[in-house]
Design an enzyme around this catalytic site. Structure first.
Site, short mmCIF file in Angstrom:
data_model
loop_
_atom_site.label_atom_id
_atom_site.label_comp_id
_atom_site.label_asym_id
_atom_site.label_seq_id
_atom_site.Cartn_x
_atom_site.Cartn_y
_atom_site.Cartn_z
CG ASP A 120 -0.38 -0.04 2.67
OD1 ASP A 120 0.79 -0.13 2.70
OD2 ASP A 120 -1.23 -0.03 3.51
CB SER A 121 4.61 1.64 -0.11
OG SER A 121 4.76 0.66 -0.81
CD GLU A 164 7.61 -0.33 7.83
OE1 GLU A 164 6.70 -1.16 7.42
OE2 GLU A 164 7.89 0.88 7.43
CG ASP A 169 0.50 -3.95 2.21
OD1 ASP A 169 0.36 -4.96 2.91
OD2 ASP A 169 1.15 -3.14 1.98
CD GLU A 191 0.08 -1.75 8.08
OE1 GLU A 191 -0.24 -0.78 9.08
OE2 GLU A 191 0.74 -1.18 7.15
CE LYS A 208 2.93 -6.00 3.98
NZ LYS A 208 2.78 -4.86 4.67
O1 KIV Z 1 3.57 -1.04 1.62
C1 KIV Z 1 4.77 -1.60 1.76
O2 KIV Z 1 5.76 -1.05 0.95
C2 KIV Z 1 5.02 -2.26 2.69
C3 KIV Z 1 6.48 -2.51 3.08
C4 KIV Z 1 7.25 -1.46 3.45
C5 KIV Z 1 6.83 -3.76 4.00
O3 KIV Z 1 4.21 -2.73 3.63
#
Ligand code: KIV
Length: 274
Positions: free
Chosen positions: A54-55, A192, A93, A125, A123
């Site tokens: 989600d980055s 992280e 994510d 959190e 994934k």
């Molecule tokens: O969204 C992302 O890029 C991440 C990584 C930093 C692990 O969750």
């Protein structure tokens, strides 16, 4: 499972491969990707896991945080990546707001990602607070990767991007959360921005592989955001980031040359036309 590509017979990376790598002590490599063209290069480069993170909210859409990106947008990015990848395990994510409501919402979001993108897992959190969601998603046959430490979707709770779990209480909670996620069935956990010593302790105390970012060398694998390690994004320079290229400057130079050539009538030349 293996598939043929234009070069050779490729053996796909699976969640089982990652487990075997941990047992053998072979480090796992993971990078983010959000689009077809770069995912193809990253996959050819031999990466084990591609995270459609989600980055994307920051590096692709220019938002300040990961919070604004939507489930539909994550699915769009995941579809583009999946089309490019022949070997790597592709994990996506679950974006902010797509799973925190309850475990049914979490399952529905995970199912949409799997069905509409063809990715191999999701994934999310959090620790004990997402246990029920993790169990429910896994009970539908969907592999889940956890994410502990500096979880960017909680940035407004933390109020800062500094290293997490430096104090005993937060470190104890993180160790306990890692065990909860393992028991709930996660196949791996991202750690992280936590102290290297703590990340090593967590990695040694659970059987599933850990993948660190800003968590030192004691984790079972490493992940970086692709645009950061390629030097496309020059503003972000945390201590843990190693730059493997300087694409901002390379692309900038190429664009400047192109503009100059167009303006000076150097481009196109005789050979570059019909
Ligand atoms: O969204 C992302 O890029 C991440 C990584 C930093 C692990 O969750």
């Amino acid at each position: 499972m293996s598939v043929a590509n234009e070069f050779s017979e490729v053996k796909r990376v699976t969640t089982r491969t990652l487990q075997e790598m941990k047992v053998k002590g072979e480090k796992i490599s993971m990078l983010t990707a959000y689009d077809f063209s770069l995912a193809k290069i990253v996959d050819h480069g031999g990466i084990d896991v591609i995270l459609v993170g989600d980055s994307a909210s920051n590096v692709m859409a220019g938002h300040e945080t990961t919070l604004p990106i939507t489930l539909d947008q994550m699915i769009y990015h995941a579809q583009s990546v999946v089309r490019a990848v022949k070997r790597a395990l592709v994990i996506v994510d679950l974006p902010f707001g797509a799973y925190q409501g309850n475990s049914k919402e979490a399952l529905n979001s995970a199912i949409r990602i799997m069905k509409e993108s063809g990715a191999h897992g999701v994934k999310l959190e959090g620790g004990s607070e997402v246990k029920e969601s993790v169990e429910r998603i896994i009970s539908a046959g969907i592999p889940v990767m956890g994410h502990l430490g500096l979880t960017p979707q909680s940035i407004y709770k933390f109020g800062t991007y500094v290293v997490r779990a430096k104090e005993d209480e937060e470190a104890e909670k993180l160790i306990s959360d890692a065990k909860v996620l393992q028991e709930a069935g996660c196949f791996s956990i991202v750690l992280e921005k936590i102290p290297a010593k703590l990340a090593k302790k967590v990695s040694e105390s659970i059987k599933i592989p850990t993948i660190g970012i800003g968590a030192g060398g004691g984790t079972d694998g490493q992940v970086l955001v692709l645009h950061d390690m390629l030097g496309i994004n020059k503003e972000f320079s945390p201590r843990f980031l190693r730059r493997y290229a300087n694409l901002f400057d390379d692309i900038h130079k190429a664009v400047e040359s192109y503009v100059k050539d167009v303006k000076s009538l150097d481009f196109p030349n005789e050979k570059e036309q019909y």
